[in-house]
Structure formats: structure tokens, C-alpha cells
Design an enzyme around this catalytic site. Structure first.
Site, mmCIF file in Angstrom:
data_model
loop_
_atom_site.group_PDB
_atom_site.id
_atom_site.type_symbol
_atom_site.label_atom_id
_atom_site.label_comp_id
_atom_site.label_asym_id
_atom_site.label_seq_id
_atom_site.Cartn_x
_atom_site.Cartn_y
_atom_site.Cartn_z
ATOM 1 N N ARG A 248 0.824 -1.218 0.000
ATOM 2 C CA ARG A 248 0.000 0.000 0.000
ATOM 3 C C ARG A 248 0.851 1.258 0.000
ATOM 4 N NH1 ARG A 248 -2.679 -3.722 2.990
ATOM 5 N NH2 ARG A 248 -4.903 -4.004 2.556
ATOM 6 N N ILE A 249 1.889 1.269 0.860
ATOM 7 C CA ILE A 249 2.699 2.492 0.977
ATOM 8 C C ILE A 249 3.504 2.727 -0.300
ATOM 9 C CG2 ILE A 249 4.611 3.572 2.247
ATOM 10 C CD1 ILE A 249 3.467 2.057 4.774
ATOM 11 N N ASP B 76 9.573 -6.048 -6.685
ATOM 12 C CA ASP B 76 8.746 -6.739 -5.696
ATOM 13 C C ASP B 76 8.406 -8.119 -6.245
ATOM 14 O OD1 ASP B 76 6.791 -7.789 -4.057
ATOM 15 O OD2 ASP B 76 5.829 -5.866 -3.692
ATOM 16 N N ALA C 117 10.733 1.734 6.356
ATOM 17 C CA ALA C 117 10.141 0.417 6.659
ATOM 18 C C ALA C 117 10.668 -0.121 7.997
ATOM 19 C CB ALA C 117 10.399 -0.538 5.502
ATOM 20 N N ARG C 118 11.810 -0.802 7.946
ATOM 21 C CA ARG C 118 12.437 -1.282 9.178
ATOM 22 C C ARG C 118 13.954 -1.157 9.032
ATOM 23 N NH1 ARG C 118 8.188 -0.513 11.107
ATOM 24 N NH2 ARG C 118 6.837 -1.937 12.249
ATOM 25 N N ASP D 223 14.048 6.748 8.450
ATOM 26 C CA ASP D 223 13.100 6.976 9.557
ATOM 27 C C ASP D 223 13.180 5.830 10.555
ATOM 28 O OD1 ASP D 223 10.939 8.370 10.851
ATOM 29 O OD2 ASP D 223 9.587 6.804 10.120
ATOM 30 N N GLU E 16 16.379 1.154 17.994
ATOM 31 C CA GLU E 16 15.588 2.386 18.181
ATOM 32 C C GLU E 16 15.282 2.579 19.659
ATOM 33 O OE1 GLU E 16 12.220 2.004 15.571
ATOM 34 O OE2 GLU E 16 13.445 2.318 13.796
ATOM 35 N N HIS F 38 11.519 7.223 13.699
ATOM 36 C CA HIS F 38 10.388 6.317 13.427
ATOM 37 C C HIS F 38 9.075 7.113 13.495
ATOM 38 C CE1 HIS F 38 9.272 1.806 13.409
ATOM 39 N NE2 HIS F 38 8.289 2.510 12.868
ATOM 40 N N GLY G 20 7.108 7.950 10.739
ATOM 41 C CA GLY G 20 6.269 7.833 9.538
ATOM 42 C C GLY G 20 4.781 7.870 9.821
ATOM 43 N N ALA G 21 4.366 7.187 10.868
ATOM 44 C CA ALA G 21 2.933 7.099 11.154
ATOM 45 C C ALA G 21 2.501 8.143 12.176
ATOM 46 C CB ALA G 21 2.613 5.701 11.676
HETATM 47 O O1 LIG Z 1 3.454 4.194 15.303
HETATM 48 C C1 LIG Z 1 2.963 3.070 15.241
HETATM 49 O O2 LIG Z 1 2.337 2.556 16.143
HETATM 50 C C2 LIG Z 1 3.127 2.271 13.927
HETATM 51 C C3 LIG Z 1 4.538 2.187 13.505
HETATM 52 C C4 LIG Z 1 4.783 1.620 12.141
HETATM 53 O O3 LIG Z 1 6.129 1.287 12.083
HETATM 54 C C5 LIG Z 1 3.964 0.435 11.752
HETATM 55 O O4 LIG Z 1 4.370 -0.709 11.994
HETATM 56 O O5 LIG Z 1 2.907 0.641 11.153
#
Ligand SMILES: O=C(O)CC[C@@H](O)C(=O)O
Length: 310
Positions: free
Chosen positions: A145-146, A166, A227-228, A252, A257, A276, A278-279
Site C-alpha cells: 500500500r505504501i 517486488d 520500513a524497518r 526513519d 531504536e 520512526h 512515519g505514522a
Molecule cells: O506508530 C505506530 O504505532 C506504527 C509504527 C509503524 O512502524 C507500523 O508498523 O505501522
């Protein structure tokens, strides 16, 4: 259902959880003793075998967000524990951060700020020369999706060519999106001006980008990872940035972390780091929090319906 919420969530989502479930929140002292948990909501909290074993009544682990690498999925499956996530809740936020990082890196915005703060003697210093995104090429590692949103947003805003690596996506799927599928990681690395990573962390993606892959990238390319952290070998990236192997990188996410303030990457002028984040938007936080609660409620309803049939 007794639901333990181990990590802080949005206040309105917590309120929503309390209306629907019997909540033990991260601030409650009962959080220390997991044994009564029937459901859990987790963000970064690690659901290891050891932790799961301390929850004999656990039926569902609801991930706040997408990545489930903090959950021992095999063990949860063996124990018959349902695992859910909220895959749509933060996709726009993360995709928008990718674009922010791409612009920040290509126009050296952070470095510009640092130079302004130190005092500059002339405008348009040569060290701050960047490059345009217009009609350049983005290589998406991962078309979930992202990744898909990143591709569409960059195509719409900057007429970028979108290449995709992918193994789980077909050529047809890519062409329906207006993107071009590449079968080989090496080729996409060689041809992209920006490489953006949006894949889950698995055994197959750990260290996907190391010295060899970085050496294949264009000298003026940017690497972005939202991502990770463990998908990129950070030591190799540090050397690549120091030696001008690539133009810049924006991460990010990190192997450990939160990132330490002594991390070598932070000494590179062509590196941008965010924690971290992103969200981390009001929009996504509410959607992830309420979405995780909804998954537990849905699970409860299914259980009730099946016990009525039985
Ligand atoms: O901030 C969050 O809880 C989500 C973090 C993000 O890395 C995820 O796994 O979607």
C-alpha cells in the site's frame, strides 16, 4: 474482553477502547501483571514467546500499525492466538513522509538550516546545490500500500518514472498502476535516482541493502527507508555516505531504536534521520488506535456468533 494496551496511543482512541473493552492502559499499575490479558494492543512492545507464555488467556494480539515484526507470529499461530494489524491506517502518512524526505534530501534542506544557523556569507552556496525530482526515476522496493501510494504521488506531482522491485507483484499489476516491474534488484538500483524501501522485515529482507547494493546505485542517488532499520546495513551505508558512493540517505527507521545520539550516521552531512515518525500524524494515530480496537471487537463478535451456532 480484558485488553492490555502496552504502548501509549492517541487519547481519543484510548477513550474509544474504554467504551468498547475492559482496558488496562500503559499508565495503570496493573499493566505489570499480564496474566489476566485476553487481548493486547501493541505498537513497539515485544510479544515474544516468553511474554505470550505469561498470558494464558490471550486470544488476540492487535497491532497498532502495520509491521508485525515485534510479534512472534509462529508462536502465536501455534497457540491459536489471532494476530491483526491496521494496514490502511497510516499509509498516507508514511507515503507523505517518504516524499518529504526525498525533497529534504534532494534539496539539502536540513543542511541548509544548519548553515543558516551557523551564519552564511553568500546566497546559493555551492555545497547546497541539490537536484530536481521532476521527471527523475523512483525505484520502489516493495509495492504494498505504501509503495503504491509513493509511486502515484511522485508520478502525479513530479512526473517521475516509477520502477518496482517486488517479487510478489506481477508485471500486469505494475503496469495497471502505470509503473514498470523489474525482476532484478541490481537493475533497479542502477537506474533509480531515488530508491525507497517499503517492505516488511523478514529473513529475506534483513540486510537487503549492504555495501554491494549501495555500490550499484548512481553516485547522485538518494536512499530512503521508512520500513524497518535492519533492512539496511547501517555501517555500509555510513561508509557509502562518507565516500560519496551515493548523494544522500534518509532513514526513519534504525536497527536499534531510538537511534543513539552518537550514531556514526549522524556525523554525515548527506544523511537525514527521523525517529520512526512515519505514522506519527494525528490522522494516522487516531485511525491506528481505533482500528486496533475495532479488530478486537470484530473478533469478539465472531466468537459470539460461532458459540451461538455451536
Ligand atoms: O506508530 C505506530 O504505532 C506504527 C509504527 C509503524 O512502524 C507500523 O508498523 O505501522
Amino acid at each position: 474482553m480484558i485488553t492490555f494496551i502496552f504502548d501509549p496511543i492517541d487519547p481519543s482512541a484510548l477513550q474509544y477502547a474504554k467504551e468498547k473493552l475492559d482496558v488496562v492502559a500503559w499508565t495503570d499499575k496493573e499493566i505489570e501483571n499480564y496474566s489476566t490479558a485476553e487481548a493486547v494492543i501493541v505498537r513497539t512492545f515485544k510479544m515474544t514467546q516468553e511474554v505470550i507464555d505469561q498470558m494464558p488467556n490471550l486470544k488476540i494480539i492487535a497491532k497498532h500499525g502495520v509491521g508485525v515484526d515485534n510479534i512472534d507470529l509462529d508462536y502465536a499461530k501455534r497457540k491459536g492466538i489471532r494476530v491483526t494489524n491496521t494496514p490502511q491506517a497510516n499509509m498516507h502518512s508514511v507515503a507523505e513522509l517518504v516524499i518529504g524526505l526525498a525533497l529534504n534530501c534532494s534539496r539539502k534542506i536540513n543542511l541548509s538550516q544548519k548553515m543558516v544557523e551557523k551564519g552564511i556569507s553568500k546566497n546559493s552556496p555551492v555545497e547546497l546545490a541539490g537536484f530536481e525530482l521532476q521527471e527523475k526515476t523512483i525505484g520502489l522496493i516493495g509495492l504494498g500500500r505504501i509503495g503504491t501510494l509513493v509511486g502515484h504521488k511522485l508520478k502525479a506531482a513530479f512526473s517521475m518514472n516509477v520502477l518496482v522491485y517486488d517479487p510478489y507483484t506481477s508485471e500486469l499489476q505494475c503496469s495497471e498502476e502505470g509503473f514498470i516491474k523489474y525482476d532484478c534488484l541490481e537493475d533497479i538500483l542502477k537506474e533509480s535516482d531515488i530508491v525507497s524501501i517499503s517492505v516488511p522485515l523478514t529473513k529475506a529482507t534483513e540486510n537487503l541493502i549492504s555495501a554491494r547494493e549501495l555500490s550499484l546505485m548512481k553516485k547522485n542517488a538518494i536512499l530512503i527507508n521508512t520500513a524497518r532499520g535492519k533492512i539496511i546495513n547501517e555501517t555500509d551505508l555510513y561508509h557509502a555516505l562518507q565516500n560519496g558512493v551515493i548523494f544522500g540517505a534518509a532513514l526513519d527507521v534504525f536497527a536499534e531504536e531510538p537511534i543513539s545520539k552518537n550514531h556514526p550516521l549522524l556525523t554525515c552531512d548527506n544523511f537525514i534521520g527521523t525517529p520512526h515518525n512515519g505514522a506519527n500524524t494525528v490522522d494516522a494515530l487516531i485511525r491506528m488506535g481505533t482500528g486496533a480496537v475495532d479488530e478486537i471487537v470484530r473478533f469478539l463478535k465472531q466468537k459470539e456468533a460461532s458459540s451461538q451456532i455451536a
